[in-house]
Design a protein around this motif. Structure first.
Motif, PDB file in Angstrom:
ATOM      1  N   ASP A  66       0.861  -1.163   0.000  1.00  0.00           N
ATOM      2  CA  ASP A  66       0.000   0.000   0.000  1.00  0.00           C
ATOM      3  C   ASP A  66       0.911   1.231   0.000  1.00  0.00           C
ATOM      4  O   ASP A  66       1.977   1.224   0.622  1.00  0.00           O
ATOM      5  CB  ASP A  66      -0.880  -0.025   1.257  1.00  0.00           C
ATOM      6  CG  ASP A  66      -1.985   0.986   1.189  1.00  0.00           C
ATOM      7  OD1 ASP A  66      -2.712   0.988   0.167  1.00  0.00           O
ATOM      8  OD2 ASP A  66      -2.134   1.766   2.146  1.00  0.00           O
ATOM      9  N   ARG A  67       0.518   2.286  -0.687  1.00  0.00           N
ATOM     10  CA  ARG A  67       1.385   3.470  -0.770  1.00  0.00           C
ATOM     11  C   ARG A  67       1.610   4.118   0.594  1.00  0.00           C
ATOM     12  O   ARG A  67       2.635   4.753   0.813  1.00  0.00           O
ATOM     13  CB  ARG A  67       0.786   4.500  -1.713  1.00  0.00           C
ATOM     14  CG  ARG A  67       0.945   4.120  -3.147  1.00  0.00           C
ATOM     15  CD  ARG A  67       0.662   5.304  -4.017  1.00  0.00           C
ATOM     16  NE  ARG A  67      -0.085   4.894  -5.192  1.00  0.00           N
ATOM     17  CZ  ARG A  67      -0.610   5.727  -6.051  1.00  0.00           C
ATOM     18  NH1 ARG A  67      -0.489   7.011  -5.877  1.00  0.00           N
ATOM     19  NH2 ARG A  67      -1.264   5.274  -7.088  1.00  0.00           N
ATOM     20  N   SER A  68       0.687   3.930   1.521  1.00  0.00           N
ATOM     21  CA  SER A  68       0.861   4.514   2.850  1.00  0.00           C
ATOM     22  C   SER A  68       1.959   3.800   3.641  1.00  0.00           C
ATOM     23  O   SER A  68       2.395   4.305   4.671  1.00  0.00           O
ATOM     24  CB  SER A  68      -0.455   4.473   3.630  1.00  0.00           C
ATOM     25  OG  SER A  68      -0.848   3.139   3.843  1.00  0.00           O
ATOM     26  N   ALA A  69       2.428   2.649   3.167  1.00  0.00           N
ATOM     27  CA  ALA A  69       3.493   1.915   3.848  1.00  0.00           C
ATOM     28  C   ALA A  69       4.875   2.450   3.485  1.00  0.00           C
ATOM     29  O   ALA A  69       5.866   2.024   4.059  1.00  0.00           O
ATOM     30  CB  ALA A  69       3.418   0.435   3.501  1.00  0.00           C
ATOM     31  N   ILE A  70       4.950   3.399   2.562  1.00  0.00           N
ATOM     32  CA  ILE A  70       6.238   3.948   2.144  1.00  0.00           C
ATOM     33  C   ILE A  70       6.564   5.151   3.012  1.00  0.00           C
ATOM     34  O   ILE A  70       5.751   6.056   3.185  1.00  0.00           O
ATOM     35  CB  ILE A  70       6.211   4.315   0.655  1.00  0.00           C
ATOM     36  CG1 ILE A  70       5.999   3.046  -0.156  1.00  0.00           C
ATOM     37  CG2 ILE A  70       7.492   5.012   0.246  1.00  0.00           C
ATOM     38  CD1 ILE A  70       5.817   3.262  -1.622  1.00  0.00           C
ATOM     39  N   SER A  71       7.763   5.159   3.565  1.00  0.00           N
ATOM     40  CA  SER A  71       8.194   6.212   4.474  1.00  0.00           C
ATOM     41  C   SER A  71       8.699   7.415   3.691  1.00  0.00           C
ATOM     42  O   SER A  71       9.644   7.301   2.909  1.00  0.00           O
ATOM     43  CB  SER A  71       9.298   5.688   5.390  1.00  0.00           C
ATOM     44  OG  SER A  71       9.846   6.739   6.144  1.00  0.00           O
TER      45      SER A  71
END
Length: 94
Positions: A77-82
């Motif tokens: 998921d894109r929200s998992a990228i820091s």
């Protein structure tokens, strides 16, 4: 005038909390949303769990992306990228 004097410290605490806690958090959330929307193929990123990879494909329908790592391709998921870690990775070295 006496009634306002009683509530003045509480109002002042709320104003200070807004400017030092709430407002910066809202700005950070806005920046993270913008970062995840601007991801493109070929970007080198780091997930929040510490996985390094390169963006291979982006899927707008379920807001995910596929990362190519040394172990193969993984869907995240894109929200998992820091945002912070990925910007440090792509920052030019001095």
């Amino acid at each position: 005038m006496g009634d306002i004097g009683q509530f003045l410290p509480m109002i002042l605490i709320f104003v200070v909390a807004y400017f030092f806690m709430i407002r910066p958090q809202m700005k950070r959330q806005k920046d993270e949303k913008k970062f995840s929307a601007e991801l493109k193929r070929g970007d080198r990123v780091i997930t929040k769990s510490g996985l390094h990879g390169k963006v291979v494909d982006i899927n707008d329908s379920d807001f995910s992306c596929i990362l190519e790592t040394m172990a193969g391709k993984l869907k995240f998921d894109r929200s998992a990228i820091s945002m912070e870690m990925s910007k440090k990775l792509s920052a030019p070295t001095k």
